[in-house]
Design an enzyme around this catalytic site. Structure first.
Site, PDB file in Angstrom:
ATOM      1  CB  SER A  25      -0.882  -0.013   1.232  1.00 34.17           C
ATOM      2  OG  SER A  25      -1.327  -1.111   1.620  1.00 34.17           O
ATOM      3  N   GLY A  53       1.080  -0.217   8.712  1.00 34.69           N
ATOM      4  CA  GLY A  53       2.163   0.716   9.002  1.00 34.69           C
ATOM      5  C   GLY A  53       2.971   1.417   7.904  1.00 34.69           C
ATOM      6  CB  SER A  54       3.229   0.553   4.144  1.00 33.92           C
ATOM      7  OG  SER A  54       2.120   0.759   3.418  1.00 33.92           O
ATOM      8  CG  ASP A  78      -5.167  -0.909  12.299  1.00 36.68           C
ATOM      9  OD1 ASP A  78      -4.985  -0.446  11.090  1.00 36.68           O
ATOM     10  OD2 ASP A  78      -5.539  -1.691  12.774  1.00 36.68           O
ATOM     11  CG  ASP A  94     -13.541   1.595  16.851  1.00 35.91           C
ATOM     12  OD1 ASP A  94     -13.608   2.100  15.627  1.00 35.91           O
ATOM     13  OD2 ASP A  94     -14.703   0.931  17.125  1.00 35.91           O
ATOM     14  CE  LYS A 159      -8.697   0.267   1.583  1.00 32.85           C
ATOM     15  NZ  LYS A 159      -7.427  -0.515   1.539  1.00 32.85           N
TER      16      LYS A 159
END
Ligand SMILES: C[S@@+](CC[C@H](N)C(=O)[O-])C[C@H]1O[C@@H](n2cnc3c(N)ncnc32)[C@H](O)[C@@H]1O
Length: 301
Positions: A25, A53-54, A78, A94, A159
């Site tokens: 990603s 974590g990218s 996350d 969350d 996204k």
């Protein structure tokens, strides 16, 4: 599928490992930035749904190494735990919970964010309509949090999956941002409905004070924002009555670059062979099944 076979089948998967990114990603965010210069003048960044974590790695390298902003702040959130990344504050939480927003605000010392991104994807159930609905809710949650923390003029990237009702989201976003574009990076598989909404120039709604509260529905949250109300529709003047407001669709990334749907042969001279992942998942959903298999508890009855 073996590691080396996946390396051939997915050039970005292979390249991520070669370049030290935790996930393929990373190239999506890099290609979005190439097209829209998203990293210009940013110091406070929120990376929502960030594991493994990218994207945070990309942001950390950009802000601390390329731009030398030693005072930059990156917060990654996350549900899954994340292995630490240089200069990034990671929160296991969350994004839909109001407490998460407060934690981020505290880390920023009450200052607003310059850029919020979300690569969120819920665990799929396989029931298409349900999956589409949950994904749409996750985008709205990211947007709600964004409206509470983004500075005027700031950018938001998320996204999306181009499903049936995506036009509605585009028009709602155009009330909140100067520019709303739907972008498809070259590293995102052409065969997938995945794309990214790139929203630039945040314009908070006049007189609206967005507040995240537990048990408040999305409708209640946006109630006073005056978005899409009948008053607006009556007074909304389009330059040409025939013109429909549809987000521009832009492909980004070098067209000469690798095709994410093609299979490539690995360089025969390569002594490296199949590479190990940069970061193994810390707490994947299949962890319990693996443990059961190891103990021999996964037997067919
Ligand atoms: C595709 S991954 C993100 C990949 C990441 N951008 C990267 O570059 O490594 C999607 C993530 O969304 C997270 N997620 C889904 N729902 C969430 C929620 N409600 N709050 C926080 N994270 C969530 C999942 O745990 C998963 O790690």
């Amino acid at each position: 599928m073996g590691k080396s076979s996946k390396d051939k089948r997915d050039i970005y998967y292979r390249r991520a490992k070669e370049q030290g990114w935790r996930a393929r990603s990373a190239f999506k965010l890099l290609q979005l930035n190439e097209e829209f210069q998203l990293f210009k003048d940013i110091k406070r960044v929120v990376d929502l749904c960030a594991a493994p974590g990218s994207w945070s790695q990309v942001l950390s390298r950009e802000l601390f190494e390329n731009q030398n902003h030693s005072d930059a702040k990156i917060v990654a959130v996350d549900l899954q735990p994340m292995t630490p990344i240089e200069g990034v504050t990671t929160i296991q939480a969350d994004i839909t919970h109001p407490k998460t927003l407060q934690t981020i605000l505290d880390i920023f010392g009450g200052e607003p964010a310059d850029f919020v991104c979300s690569d969120g994807a819920p665990d799929v159930t396989g029931l298409h309509d349900l999956d589409e609905y949950i994904q749409a809710q996750l985008i709205l949650s990211a947007l709600q949090l964004t409206t509470c923390i983004l500075k005027p003029g700031g950018s938001f990237v998320a996204k999306i999956f181009r499903g049936r009702d995506i036009d509605l989201l585009y028009s709602q976003l155009s009330y909140l941002f100067e520019r709303v574009i739907c972008a498809k990076p070259r590293s995102s598989r052409g065969t997938s409905l995945e794309a990214f909404i790139v929203c630039m120039g945040y314009k908070p709604r006049p007189g609206w004070n967005p507040k995240l509260e537990l048990n408040k529905s999305t409708e209640e949250f946006f109630e006073d924002s005056n978005i899409g109300k009948s008053y607006n529709l009556e007074h909304f003047e389009l330059p040409d009555p025939e013109e429909r407001k549809i987000a521009k669709f832009i492909a980004c990334g070098d067209l000469q670059d690798g095709d994410s749907d093609a299979t490539y042969t690995l360089d025969n001279d390569s002594k490296i062979g199949a590479l190990d992942p940069v970061q193994m998942p810390t707490a994947p959903p299949y962890k319990k099944a693996l443990e059961m298999k190891r103990r021999g508890d996964l037997v067919r009855r």
